[in-house]
Design a protein around this motif. Structure first.
Motif, PDB file in Angstrom:
ATOM      1  N   LYS A  48       0.846  -1.194   0.000  1.00 41.85           N
ATOM      2  CA  LYS A  48       0.000   0.000   0.000  1.00 41.85           C
ATOM      3  C   LYS A  48       0.882   1.245   0.000  1.00 41.85           C
TER       4      LYS A  48
ATOM      5  N   SER B 104      -2.285   9.894  -6.426  1.00 38.60           N
ATOM      6  CA  SER B 104      -3.311   8.938  -6.000  1.00 38.60           C
ATOM      7  C   SER B 104      -2.897   8.372  -4.640  1.00 38.60           C
TER       8      SER B 104
ATOM      9  N   ARG C 222      -8.222   7.701  -2.556  1.00 38.71           N
ATOM     10  CA  ARG C 222      -8.767   7.956  -3.880  1.00 38.71           C
ATOM     11  C   ARG C 222      -7.659   8.189  -4.898  1.00 38.71           C
ATOM     12  N   LEU C 223      -8.058   8.112  -6.179  1.00 38.68           N
ATOM     13  CA  LEU C 223      -7.094   8.276  -7.268  1.00 38.68           C
ATOM     14  C   LEU C 223      -6.795   9.755  -7.478  1.00 38.68           C
TER      15      LEU C 223
ATOM     16  N   THR D 286     -12.378   7.738  -9.206  1.00 41.99           N
ATOM     17  CA  THR D 286     -12.277   6.665  -8.220  1.00 41.99           C
ATOM     18  C   THR D 286     -13.538   5.808  -8.240  1.00 41.99           C
TER      19      THR D 286
ATOM     20  N   ASN E 143     -13.295   3.686 -11.571  1.00 38.22           N
ATOM     21  CA  ASN E 143     -12.257   2.654 -11.727  1.00 38.22           C
ATOM     22  C   ASN E 143     -11.970   1.845 -10.468  1.00 38.22           C
ATOM     23  N   ARG E 144     -12.193   2.415  -9.275  1.00 35.19           N
ATOM     24  CA  ARG E 144     -11.835   1.722  -8.031  1.00 35.19           C
ATOM     25  C   ARG E 144     -12.909   1.915  -6.963  1.00 35.19           C
TER      26      ARG E 144
ATOM     27  N   GLU F  35     -14.179   0.072  -4.893  1.00 34.41           N
ATOM     28  CA  GLU F  35     -13.920  -0.577  -3.605  1.00 34.41           C
ATOM     29  C   GLU F  35     -13.134   0.329  -2.662  1.00 34.41           C
ATOM     30  N   LEU F  36     -12.408   1.304  -3.216  1.00 34.83           N
ATOM     31  CA  LEU F  36     -11.687   2.245  -2.341  1.00 34.83           C
ATOM     32  C   LEU F  36     -12.678   3.107  -1.553  1.00 34.83           C
TER      33      LEU F  36
ATOM     34  N   ASN G 145     -19.380  -1.810  -3.415  1.00 30.63           N
ATOM     35  CA  ASN G 145     -19.265  -3.028  -4.203  1.00 30.63           C
ATOM     36  C   ASN G 145     -20.314  -2.914  -5.306  1.00 30.63           C
TER      37      ASN G 145
END
Ligand code: ADE
Length: 235
Positions: free
Chosen positions: A95, A169, A175-176, A216, A219-220, A222-223, A227
């Protein structure tokens, strides 16, 4: 900050660790990266670093002794707070916060596995076992380069403007980073958002913040603790 990498392929990493900001930081003496050939720490004429697994099974395992001798030789050279990591697909996930905390150390010793992995007794000699993602690489070398690069970027004096790591990021929020644009202002009909050309810095900051969260979410998710698969399954 000093990085020591124990590998059977030191040459493969040499160039990669000499380019860009890593190369500059090494040249300036802000970081020191030492590559060690694991075979130097063998004690047999064939310089063997691997052997067959007890209990049978496919492939070869890396022996524990060369790694331990290598660690001991490096420890004798590096003073202070040093952490020892094994790169392996069985490790815990790397991480950004790991990179930030390792950047405060005096040294990081990175062990690169190959073949089917390393004799499990290595765990008695390491502080942590780290994976760079849920996929299996041919060896830990590329993963070690990832750890060096991510950690070095967090070391003061490596990235020129401290600002440019704060907008990264994952820096302090899950977050990104925000999408960015450069010249020309229009390319094949695609325009740079007007607000970025406005010179209004409060508006620009607010725009970037909103775009970063949108990216975020896309693309992500889950961050953000979301879900999306579950949400769409539930209609
Ligand atoms: N060695 C092989 N696969 C790896 C991974 N995903 N992370 C770290 N080291 C590895």
């Amino acid at each position: 900050m000093r990085f020591d990498i124990l590998t059977i392929f030191p040459e493969a990493l040499r160039e990669l660790l000499n380019i860009g900001i890593l190369g500059q930081a090494r040249a300036a003496g802000v970081i020191d990266v030492q590559l060690h050939d694991l075979r130097e720490y063998t004690d047999d004429p064939h310089r063997l670093v691997d052997d067959r697994p007890y209990g049978g099974g496919a492939g070869m395992l890396m022996k524990v002794e060369p790694f331990v001798r290598g660690i001991e030789a490096i420890r004798a050279e590096v003073d202070g707070d040093v952490r020892i990591l094994l790169l392996s697909p069985q490790g815990r996930a790397l991480k950004q916060s790991d990179a930030a905390s390792w950047a405060t150390l005096d040294g990081l010793i990175l062990l690169c596995g190959r073949y089917e992995g390393v004799d499990e007794r290595i765990t008695a000699f390491i502080d942590d076992e780290i994976s760079i993602g849920d996929y299996v690489l041919a060896g830990g070398e590329t993963a070690a380069a990832v750890v060096v690069e991510a950690t070095a970027r967090m070391t003061p004096g490596v990235v020129g403007k401290y600002d440019s790591i704060q907008s990264d990021s994952f820096y302090d929020k899950p977050r990104l980073g925000a999408p960015q644009y450069t010249r020309p202002p229009e390319f094949r009909g695609l325009k740079v958002p007007d607000v970025l050309l406005s010179g209004d810095h409060a508006k620009i900051d607010a725009f970037r913040e909103a775009e970063a969260w949108k990216k975020t979410m896309k693309n992500r998710p889950e961050l953000l603790g979301l879900n999306l698969e579950e949400m769409s399954d539930n209609g």
